[in-house]
Design a protein around this motif. Structure first.
Motif, mmCIF file in Angstrom:
data_model
loop_
_atom_site.group_PDB
_atom_site.id
_atom_site.type_symbol
_atom_site.label_atom_id
_atom_site.label_comp_id
_atom_site.label_asym_id
_atom_site.label_seq_id
_atom_site.Cartn_x
_atom_site.Cartn_y
_atom_site.Cartn_z
ATOM 1 N N ILE A 75 13.948 68.940 34.661
ATOM 2 C CA ILE A 75 13.256 67.675 34.870
ATOM 3 C C ILE A 75 14.299 66.594 35.140
ATOM 4 C CG2 ILE A 75 13.246 67.064 32.398
ATOM 5 C CD1 ILE A 75 10.362 65.933 32.901
ATOM 6 N N THR A 76 13.972 65.609 35.962
ATOM 7 C CA THR A 76 14.937 64.533 36.208
ATOM 8 C C THR A 76 14.943 63.561 35.031
ATOM 9 O OG1 THR A 76 13.392 63.020 37.323
ATOM 10 C CG2 THR A 76 14.522 64.680 38.709
ATOM 11 N N ARG A 77 16.090 62.946 34.833
ATOM 12 C CA ARG A 77 16.215 61.969 33.746
ATOM 13 C C ARG A 77 15.250 60.800 33.948
ATOM 14 N NH1 ARG A 77 21.222 64.203 34.689
ATOM 15 N NH2 ARG A 77 22.303 64.962 32.801
ATOM 16 N N LYS B 3 18.377 66.727 35.079
ATOM 17 C CA LYS B 3 19.017 66.562 36.382
ATOM 18 C C LYS B 3 18.955 65.094 36.785
ATOM 19 C CE LYS B 3 18.507 69.303 39.722
ATOM 20 N NZ LYS B 3 18.089 70.171 40.842
ATOM 21 N N ASP B 4 19.890 64.671 37.623
ATOM 22 C CA ASP B 4 19.780 63.346 38.233
ATOM 23 C C ASP B 4 18.663 63.393 39.260
ATOM 24 O OD1 ASP B 4 21.854 62.211 36.773
ATOM 25 O OD2 ASP B 4 23.371 62.849 38.219
ATOM 26 N N GLY B 5 18.072 62.253 39.517
ATOM 27 C CA GLY B 5 17.010 62.201 40.511
ATOM 28 C C GLY B 5 15.991 61.144 40.152
ATOM 29 N N PRO B 6 15.064 60.876 41.049
ATOM 30 C CA PRO B 6 14.092 59.805 40.862
ATOM 31 C C PRO B 6 12.928 60.206 39.972
ATOM 32 C CG PRO B 6 13.656 60.926 42.921
ATOM 33 C CD PRO B 6 14.904 61.554 42.357
ATOM 34 N N GLY C 142 24.099 59.191 31.042
ATOM 35 C CA GLY C 142 23.108 60.253 31.029
ATOM 36 C C GLY C 142 21.684 59.743 30.939
ATOM 37 N N LEU C 143 20.913 60.361 30.063
ATOM 38 C CA LEU C 143 19.500 60.014 29.935
ATOM 39 C C LEU C 143 19.319 58.578 29.476
ATOM 40 C CD1 LEU C 143 16.544 60.816 30.022
ATOM 41 C CD2 LEU C 143 16.810 61.817 27.734
ATOM 42 N N GLY C 144 20.174 58.118 28.580
ATOM 43 C CA GLY C 144 20.065 56.734 28.112
ATOM 44 C C GLY C 144 20.227 55.738 29.240
ATOM 45 N N ALA C 145 21.173 55.987 30.140
ATOM 46 C CA ALA C 145 21.372 55.102 31.292
ATOM 47 C C ALA C 145 20.147 55.116 32.195
ATOM 48 C CB ALA C 145 22.619 55.508 32.061
ATOM 49 N N ALA C 146 19.544 56.289 32.376
ATOM 50 C CA ALA C 146 18.322 56.384 33.177
ATOM 51 C C ALA C 146 17.183 55.604 32.524
ATOM 52 C CB ALA C 146 17.932 57.847 33.378
ATOM 53 N N MET C 147 17.109 55.656 31.204
ATOM 54 C CA MET C 147 16.096 54.891 30.475
ATOM 55 C C MET C 147 16.291 53.389 30.692
ATOM 56 S SD MET C 147 13.997 56.749 28.364
ATOM 57 C CE MET C 147 13.909 58.424 27.715
ATOM 58 N N VAL C 148 17.536 52.940 30.619
ATOM 59 C CA VAL C 148 17.844 51.522 30.828
ATOM 60 C C VAL C 148 17.356 51.073 32.202
ATOM 61 C CG1 VAL C 148 19.741 49.905 31.226
ATOM 62 C CG2 VAL C 148 19.788 51.410 29.224
ATOM 63 N N GLU C 149 17.703 51.825 33.234
ATOM 64 C CA GLU C 149 17.311 51.465 34.600
ATOM 65 C C GLU C 149 15.786 51.457 34.752
ATOM 66 O OE1 GLU C 149 18.159 52.851 39.245
ATOM 67 O OE2 GLU C 149 18.824 54.111 37.572
ATOM 68 N N TYR C 150 15.146 52.486 34.201
ATOM 69 C CA TYR C 150 13.692 52.594 34.350
ATOM 70 C C TYR C 150 12.978 51.435 33.652
ATOM 71 C CZ TYR C 150 8.904 54.061 33.768
ATOM 72 O OH TYR C 150 7.535 54.069 33.771
ATOM 73 N N PHE C 151 13.275 51.203 32.376
ATOM 74 C CA PHE C 151 12.532 50.193 31.624
ATOM 75 C C PHE C 151 12.830 48.785 32.123
ATOM 76 C CE2 PHE C 151 11.725 53.715 28.760
ATOM 77 C CZ PHE C 151 10.428 53.438 28.316
ATOM 78 N N ALA C 152 14.052 48.538 32.575
ATOM 79 C CA ALA C 152 14.344 47.235 33.188
ATOM 80 C C ALA C 152 13.489 47.054 34.441
ATOM 81 C CB ALA C 152 15.828 47.124 33.531
ATOM 82 N N GLY C 153 13.334 48.123 35.204
ATOM 83 C CA GLY C 153 12.519 48.074 36.413
ATOM 84 C C GLY C 153 11.043 47.876 36.136
#
Length: 210
Positions: free
Chosen positions: A178-180, A158-161, A12-23
């Motif tokens: 709002i998207t994650r 929601k999922d999304g960029p 969920g949101l935590g996974a989106a946070m991981v992807e974003y901050f790693a990026g």
């Protein structure tokens, strides 16, 4: 390289946070009951820590592994769990961060928490009101702590960029989606801003049809 520790990183949101901050070039520590549920943690070569946040001893042990200057973000939540993590997990985490003198913490809850409870529909209160009340207790515990905290209450996820069209607001009624990934972008903005310490924000994306 700045370190961010993300609790609830498996989905969920935590996974989106991981992807974003790693990026964004952060050194990410991904913390979850079962980090293997998020294969990106391994694919990105990130540090993973297994922690059941409803177990105080595990939380203490996990916090002891974090750098003192780490930025800490929690998206932890549970729905109809036998022992919901929303309050007790955050109580253990907040207490452990205080004891370890790790100061900067951003808690992600949801619209309807705290003083925004009055804006929830009766249907929403029946459907997920118990979880919102648990999260509200976590907010209250955090607000009486010694941490440099910020609270972020997103609307429906929601999922999304990343959209760059999410809006932060304070002290007003808002509803929306709002998207994650956009929540992650706003979390980055807030946790990097000293002016957000001690503040509570709602966020929705008016460009997403509600």
């Amino acid at each position: 390289m700045k370190t961010v520790a993300i609790w609830g990183a498996a989905s969920g949101l935590g996974a989106a946070m991981v992807e974003y901050f790693a990026g964004q070039g952060f050194s990410v520590i991904a913390i979850a009951r079962d980090p293997k549920k998020n294969p990106q943690i391994t694919e990105l070569g990130l540090t993973a820590i297994c922690c059941d946040a409803t177990d105080q001893s595990q939380v203490i042990q996990t916090v002891a592994q974090l750098p003192q200057d780490a930025l800490v973000i929690s998206t932890m939540g549970s729905f109809r769990a036998a022992v919901p993590v929303d309050y007790i997990g955050h109580r253990y985490l907040i207490d452990s961060l205080e004891q370890a003198n790790i100061k900067r913490f951003l808690l992600v809850t949801s619209l309807g928490c705290g003083d925004s409870w009055q804006y929830l529909s009766d249907g929403a209160k029946r459907g997920f009101g118990a979880a919102v009340r648990e999260k509200s207790l976590a907010e209250a515990w955090l607000q009486s702590s010694q941490l440099d905290y910020t609270i972020l209450r997103p609307g429906g996820l929601k999922d999304g960029p990343v959209t760059q069209t999410g809006e932060l607001s304070q002290n007003q009624e808002v509803h929306g989606l709002i998207t994650r990934s956009e929540v992650a972008q706003l979390a980055h903005l807030l946790i990097s801003d000293e002016q957000s310490v001690g503040q509570i924000y709602a966020c929705v994306d008016p460009e997403i049809a509600y």
